[in-house]
Design a protein around this motif. Structure first.
Motif, PDB file in Angstrom:
ATOM      1  N   VAL A 140       0.855  -1.184   0.000  1.00 34.56           N
ATOM      2  CA  VAL A 140       0.000   0.000   0.000  1.00 34.56           C
ATOM      3  C   VAL A 140       0.890   1.232   0.000  1.00 34.56           C
ATOM      4  N   VAL A 141       0.753   2.099  -0.992  1.00 37.13           N
ATOM      5  CA  VAL A 141       1.518   3.347  -1.037  1.00 37.13           C
ATOM      6  C   VAL A 141       0.712   4.443  -0.347  1.00 37.13           C
ATOM      7  N   ILE A 142       1.369   5.159   0.552  1.00 33.76           N
ATOM      8  CA  ILE A 142       0.748   6.246   1.306  1.00 33.76           C
ATOM      9  C   ILE A 142       1.402   7.555   0.884  1.00 33.76           C
ATOM     10  N   TYR A 143       0.603   8.460   0.333  1.00 29.71           N
ATOM     11  CA  TYR A 143       1.085   9.750  -0.207  1.00 29.71           C
ATOM     12  C   TYR A 143       0.203  10.825   0.412  1.00 29.71           C
ATOM     13  N   GLN A 181       5.214   1.549  -8.936  1.00 29.27           N
ATOM     14  CA  GLN A 181       5.554   0.500  -9.887  1.00 29.27           C
ATOM     15  C   GLN A 181       6.506  -0.527  -9.267  1.00 29.27           C
ATOM     16  N   ASP A 182       7.537  -0.051  -8.592  1.00 34.12           N
ATOM     17  CA  ASP A 182       8.526  -0.963  -8.028  1.00 34.12           C
ATOM     18  C   ASP A 182       7.914  -1.839  -6.938  1.00 34.12           C
ATOM     19  N   ALA A 183       7.010  -1.275  -6.152  1.00 35.90           N
ATOM     20  CA  ALA A 183       6.373  -2.044  -5.073  1.00 35.90           C
ATOM     21  C   ALA A 183       5.194  -2.862  -5.557  1.00 35.90           C
ATOM     22  N   SER A 218      -1.129  -2.396 -11.210  1.00 35.52           N
ATOM     23  CA  SER A 218      -1.397  -3.118  -9.963  1.00 35.52           C
ATOM     24  C   SER A 218      -2.377  -2.377  -9.068  1.00 35.52           C
ATOM     25  N   VAL A 219      -2.497  -1.052  -9.239  1.00 33.00           N
ATOM     26  CA  VAL A 219      -3.340  -0.235  -8.363  1.00 33.00           C
ATOM     27  C   VAL A 219      -4.815  -0.468  -8.676  1.00 33.00           C
TER      28      VAL A 219
END
Length: 656
Positions: A140-143, A181-183, A218-219
């Motif tokens: 999970v990306v948190i921005y 992308q990398d994650a 992937s998102v």
């Protein structure tokens, strides 16, 4: 490298007061030495005892350290744990009504959140994540803005075993895309906007742009926290979910997902690289243990403390010493959304007075900037609540250290000058404030259980006063476990074959002084080779900053036909930026000053004056950009994280 010459001399020592020493968690050098001796006698047992005493386990570990496959070390690997449980649930019986977070927004409004309230909000959001199909191991990306919700998002991921990757809210859409992308992130959590210094930044639009660049298939969903009343420019109803709608019908209890000790807690991409992002991967149990040990020993945590770390959760300091360390130990902490100069340069001092802060942890670059913008402003505020100061992010020059000690701490507060890295997870070298005498500019001694050394190219220890490579000779619980998706790069970067893959190479140069204290001299690639002398940039910067005219300085090298490298200094004065004859006169004075302070060999060949230095929004000086300017090269690196991009052209044209 035959060695690095140390030219900075500092002999002032400040002992902890009798009162501080008596009440400290680690009291006196006897206490410090006893812990070090215990770690030396039984290294694994030392860390195992700490792991059992400071962490709460679902299944206690029986295995301590697995070294079967170096450098991929494992700690406590048969134990089961949950980081969010350790930060929230275990405090509910005794601290449910204690304030966990005092949140001050950019506009000055204050919200207090108790441990019970934080627990329920984390559980609701964790249930919301589960309702969207997020499961253990998903990324999970948190921005996010630097708000309570950012901490809630991190804790909720930890609660269900999802692996979070926080991306600082100042990164560009391209940098964000690379990290997503990398994650291979399944979900992105963001806000419609962030507010810093009264200025909004459209985070949701940046996420849309990042996803529109491609490669982010992937998102599945983007959760949007409504920080301001402004509506996002675009809204994809299939992909976007409002935070408040996601949580409104969720239960406020969520059973934690018990994970293996080595389960990745988070990936944090190191900034500054122009190549593929480097995702530093941290474990659950070992990482959390490092934060707990250092909260107790380095920050000498007391139950009555009001602790404030000024970092953003987008960086490792915000992970270790906001999201996990203070909550794990049950502290009350301040979380600040804004910047230290808005609405004016007294903001930090106002907040310390208002919230009666006892422990204040900030960056040297913030200290130097605040000296320039109002060195006398702190005297207008009551800072008597303070009992401990700290610095983080880079070496602090002695002149700024003394101002911090005398003006902010009133000469009574120890300063914990902490050396550590994204990769180390927690403080590694720092004075335990009730034990170790402090010295301006030195991070002093390794914390007990950290086996640090300074070696030459062959791995042999260096002599006093001679610089070398800073290394860690034994694995420690909070250390980086891997580079996400690139094990080969991990081994080559941190455990090079030059040392038979047995020493962790920190990438910093350092030396011991006559007290056995460690001095960080700068990054290895920031060492200058001037006429056969290898000089650390930090020492020249400290000499410049000691001049009464200078607020801040950064030093880099550029090729020189005769010397090998020439010293180029970028200088910010306390007054106005000089021009013409004034600039030439002051440049001459500064060259003579450096010659007097540390020798003619270190005199800058070129001085460039600026209104400020190119810094990221977290306050880190982007020295690679300064090197490009010094060499007259075109800047090709990503400058999207710069707080002040216009300064680059000013520095280009200011050579003297």
């Amino acid at each position: 490298m035959s060695g690095i010459d140390s030219v900075l001399k500092e002999n002032r020592l400040f002992q902890p007061s009798d009162e501080f020493r008596t009440n400290a968690t680690v009291s006196g050098m006897e206490g410090y030495n006893a812990l070090c001796e215990k770690a030396t006698a039984d290294y694994e047992g030392f860390w195992a005892d700490l792991g059992r005493n400071l962490l709460s386990w679902k299944k206690p570990f029986t295995q301590i350290l697995n070294q079967d496959n170096p450098p991929f070390f494992k700690w406590f690997e048969d134990g089961l744990i949950n980081v969010s449980y350790n930060c929230l649930d275990r405090h509910l019986e005794s601290k449910a009504n204690k304030v966990a977070i005092i949140f001050e927004a950019d506009d000055g409004s204050v919200t207090r959140v108790t441990y019970r309230e934080l627990y329920h909000r984390v559980c609701q959001f964790a249930n919301g994540l589960k309702s969207l199909g997020v499961v253990k191991g998903d990324r999970v990306v948190i921005y996010m803005p630097h708000t309570v919700e950012a901490v809630i998002a991190m804790q909720a991921c930890a609660r269900i075993g999802a692996i979070h990757s926080v991306v600082f809210g100042g990164f560009s859409a391209g940098a964000l895309r690379d990290r997503i992308q990398d994650a291979a992130a399944k979900l992105v959590i963001t806000a419609n906007e962030s507010i810093r210094g009264g200025k909004p930044t459209p985070l949701k639009s940046m996420v849309d742009e990042a996803l529109g660049l491609g490669g982010c298939d992937s998102v599945e969903k983007v959760i949007v926290f409504q920080r301001t009343s402004n509506k996002p420019e675009h809204w994809n109803a299939e992909r976007n979910v409002w935070w408040h709608k996601l949580v409104q019908d969720q239960a406020d209890v969520c059973e934690p997902e018990w994970v293996e000790s080595e389960h990745p807690l988070f990936i944090l991409y190191t900034s500054g690289s122009t190549g593929k992002p480097k995702g530093v991967q941290h474990s659950s149990a070992g990482y959390l243990l490092g934060t707990q040990v250092t909260m107790k020993w380095v920050f000498d945590y007391k139950e009555t403390d009001v602790y404030w770390c000024t970092a953003d959760v987008g960086w490792i300091t915000g992970h270790s010493y906001i999201a996990y360390g203070p909550l794990g130990i049950g502290a009350t902490q301040v979380v600040f959304e804004g910047v230290p100069t808005y609405p004016d340069a007294s903001r930090f001092w106002q907040m310390i007075e208002k919230h009666e802060v006892t422990t204040f942890y900030t960056a040297p670059t913030a200290i130097r900037s605040l000296i320039k913008l109002g060195g006398d402003l702190p005297k207008q505020y009551d800072l008597s609540s303070l009992r401990l100061l700290g610095t983080v992010g880079e070496p602090i020059n002695p002149d700024a250290w003394m101002w911090y000690y005398e003006t902010i701490g009133g000469g009574r507060c120890p300063i914990v000058d902490t050396w550590w890295q994204t990769e180390t997870g927690c403080n590694m070298i720092a004075p335990l404030p009730g034990a170790v005498a402090i010295k301006p500019g030195s991070c002093t001694l390794p914390i007990p259980g950290i086996m640090a050394d300074i070696v030459d190219e062959s791995g042999a220890p260096v002599s006093t006063g001679k610089g070398g490579f800073l290394v860690i000779s034994k694995p420690w619980p909070s250390m980086v476990r891997n580079i996400w998706g690139d094990s080969e790069r991990f081994a080559k970067t941190y455990f090079p074959e030059d040392y038979n893959g047995k020493l962790y190479l920190a990438g910093d140069s350092a030396h011991y002084d006559e007290n056995g204290y460690i001095w960080i001299m700068g990054r290895i690639d920031d060492v200058l080779n001037v006429s056969g002398h290898r000089l650390g940039t930090m020492e020249i910067e400290s000499a410049l900053a000691a001049n009464p005219l200078v607020a801040e300085a950064a030093v880099v090298g550029k090729p020189h036909d005769i010397k090998g490298e020439a010293v180029v200094a970028y200088v910010v004065l306390k007054g106005q930026r000089p021009e013409g004859d004034d600039a030439k006169r002051i440049a001459k004075e500064l060259r003579e000053w450096v010659a007097h302070e540390i020798g003619k060999i270190a005199q800058p060949d070129e001085i460039r004056f600026g209104d400020n230095l190119p810094k990221t929004r977290s306050g880190k000086i982007m020295r690679r950009l300064l090197r490009d300017i010094a060499k007259g090269q075109e800047i090709t690196a990503d400058t999207s994280t710069l707080e002040n991009p216009a300064i680059l052209e000013q520095l280009r044209q200011s050579a003297i």
